[in-house]
Design an enzyme around this catalytic site. Structure first.
Site, PDB file in Angstrom:
ATOM      1  N   TYR A  26       0.911  -1.251  -0.018  1.00 24.73           N
ATOM      2  CA  TYR A  26      -0.322  -0.038   0.144  1.00 24.73           C
ATOM      3  C   TYR A  26       0.329   1.019   0.178  1.00 24.73           C
ATOM      4  O   TYR A  26       0.543   2.610   0.349  1.00 24.73           O
ATOM      5  CB  TYR A  26      -1.157   0.033   0.587  1.00 24.73           C
ATOM      6  CG  TYR A  26      -2.162  -1.241   1.232  1.00 24.73           C
ATOM      7  CD1 TYR A  26      -2.954  -1.360   0.288  1.00 24.73           C
ATOM      8  CD2 TYR A  26      -2.136  -2.623   2.240  1.00 24.73           C
ATOM      9  CE1 TYR A  26      -3.948  -2.057   0.065  1.00 24.73           C
ATOM     10  CE2 TYR A  26      -3.008  -3.151   2.196  1.00 24.73           C
ATOM     11  CZ  TYR A  26      -3.843  -3.155   1.547  1.00 24.73           C
ATOM     12  OH  TYR A  26      -4.303  -4.138   1.317  1.00 24.73           O
ATOM     13  N   ASN A  77     -12.864   4.347  -3.574  1.00 24.08           N
ATOM     14  CA  ASN A  77     -12.240   2.961  -2.726  1.00 24.08           C
ATOM     15  C   ASN A  77     -13.272   2.379  -1.726  1.00 24.08           C
ATOM     16  O   ASN A  77     -12.300   2.386  -1.245  1.00 24.08           O
ATOM     17  CB  ASN A  77     -10.560   3.839  -2.233  1.00 24.08           C
ATOM     18  CG  ASN A  77     -10.098   2.052  -2.013  1.00 24.08           C
ATOM     19  OD1 ASN A  77     -10.981   1.551  -1.898  1.00 24.08           O
ATOM     20  ND2 ASN A  77      -8.436   2.433  -2.498  1.00 24.08           N
ATOM     21  N   HIS A  83     -14.725  -5.950  -3.274  1.00 28.08           N
ATOM     22  CA  HIS A  83     -15.276  -7.011  -3.895  1.00 28.08           C
ATOM     23  C   HIS A  83     -16.267  -7.897  -2.684  1.00 28.08           C
ATOM     24  O   HIS A  83     -16.642  -9.077  -3.368  1.00 28.08           O
ATOM     25  CB  HIS A  83     -14.242  -8.193  -3.094  1.00 28.08           C
ATOM     26  CG  HIS A  83     -12.805  -7.144  -3.193  1.00 28.08           C
ATOM     27  ND1 HIS A  83     -12.478  -6.769  -3.919  1.00 28.08           N
ATOM     28  CD2 HIS A  83     -11.880  -6.570  -2.399  1.00 28.08           C
ATOM     29  CE1 HIS A  83     -11.090  -5.795  -4.539  1.00 28.08           C
ATOM     30  NE2 HIS A  83     -11.028  -6.046  -2.981  1.00 28.08           N
ATOM     31  N   HIS A 103      -8.013   1.986  -6.890  1.00 26.92           N
ATOM     32  CA  HIS A 103      -7.705   1.130  -5.154  1.00 26.92           C
ATOM     33  C   HIS A 103      -6.305   1.080  -5.765  1.00 26.92           C
ATOM     34  O   HIS A 103      -5.344   1.411  -6.431  1.00 26.92           O
ATOM     35  CB  HIS A 103      -8.009  -0.823  -6.015  1.00 26.92           C
ATOM     36  CG  HIS A 103      -9.205  -1.422  -6.511  1.00 26.92           C
ATOM     37  ND1 HIS A 103      -9.811  -1.058  -4.814  1.00 26.92           N
ATOM     38  CD2 HIS A 103     -10.192  -0.868  -6.763  1.00 26.92           C
ATOM     39  CE1 HIS A 103     -11.088  -0.761  -4.693  1.00 26.92           C
ATOM     40  NE2 HIS A 103     -11.169  -1.405  -6.250  1.00 26.92           N
ATOM     41  N   SER A 105      -3.833  -0.667  -4.699  1.00 26.20           N
ATOM     42  CA  SER A 105      -3.422  -1.752  -5.013  1.00 26.20           C
ATOM     43  C   SER A 105      -3.379  -2.400  -6.401  1.00 26.20           C
ATOM     44  O   SER A 105      -4.796  -1.902  -6.150  1.00 26.20           O
ATOM     45  CB  SER A 105      -2.793  -3.086  -3.980  1.00 26.20           C
ATOM     46  OG  SER A 105      -4.282  -3.328  -3.570  1.00 26.20           O
ATOM     47  N   ARG A 114     -10.033 -10.966  -4.732  1.00 25.89           N
ATOM     48  CA  ARG A 114      -9.428  -9.816  -4.584  1.00 25.89           C
ATOM     49  C   ARG A 114      -9.843  -8.611  -6.592  1.00 25.89           C
ATOM     50  O   ARG A 114     -10.275  -7.327  -6.918  1.00 25.89           O
ATOM     51  CB  ARG A 114      -8.331  -8.369  -5.011  1.00 25.89           C
ATOM     52  CG  ARG A 114      -8.299  -8.978  -2.332  1.00 25.89           C
ATOM     53  CD  ARG A 114      -7.165  -8.085  -2.916  1.00 25.89           C
ATOM     54  NE  ARG A 114      -6.273  -8.618  -0.958  1.00 25.89           N
ATOM     55  CZ  ARG A 114      -7.248  -7.998   0.079  1.00 25.89           C
ATOM     56  NH1 ARG A 114      -8.011  -7.091   0.063  1.00 25.89           N
ATOM     57  NH2 ARG A 114      -6.408  -8.325   0.512  1.00 25.89           N
TER      58      ARG A 114
END
Ligand code: CA2
Length: 157
Positions: A26, A77, A83, A103, A105, A114
């Site tokens: 992150y 986000n 999900h 996002h 990542s 994910r």
């Protein structure tokens, strides 16, 4: 002078922990850093941001409904709820303003669970894997889309 368009920036669960742990995934920037960078960029783009974070699904749904009356675009986000949450997806689907998903990542290069995001289905576009910079790109896109909407409205009148 006309009032600048307001862009809601909504952050879901655990994003308050950004920069404190798991920097390999992150990065090192905190959510406060992201907020400051976005505020600076918003000024340059002549828009305002309303930046929020919640760990609670219902609160995020309430904010999305609030965006209906107050915002010209939403950057979201939704964290882990991306999900899993049909409720957040449904609330977003009811908006008639641009939605940009972010996002930090690259969710497609991580665990299988994910890879699916319910938010992507209702977003104009998604930016993943670019760290905090992704929020700035989302802001540029949202600001452009707001201005585009303004132009279209001006033509109709
Ligand atoms: O990559 C993203 O932005 C995510 O939305 C971040 C969520 C994750 O559940 C999504 O799959 C992808 C997690 C939020 C951050 O969680 C942290 C936990 C510990 C330390 C730092 C951040």
């Amino acid at each position: 002078m006309a009032t600048p368009p307001v862009i809601f920036v909504l952050n879901g669960p655990n994003l308050n922990l950004l920069g404190s742990r798991e920097p390999r995934i992150y990065g090192n920037q905190t959510l406060d850093d992201v907020k400051s960078m976005m505020e600076e960029r918003a000024k340059a783009a002549s828009v305002r941001i309303d930046f929020r974070q919640s760990n609670h699904e219902g609160e995020l749904v309430d904010w999305i409904q609030e965006a209906m009356a107050k915002a010209s675009a939403v950057i979201i986000n939704a964290g882990g709820y991306s999900h899993t949450s049909i409720a957040i997806r449904d609330a977003l689907a009811s908006l008639q303003i641009p939605i940009i998903e972010v996002h930090v990542s690259n969710i497609h290069a991580r665990e299988h669970f994910r890879r699916q995001s319910f938010i992507s289905q209702v977003a104009r576009g998604s930016i993943v894997g670019l760290g905090a910079f992704g929020y700035l790109l989302a802001l540029d896109a949202a600001a452009q889309l707001c201005k585009g909407a303004g132009k279209a409205a001006a033509k109709i009148q």
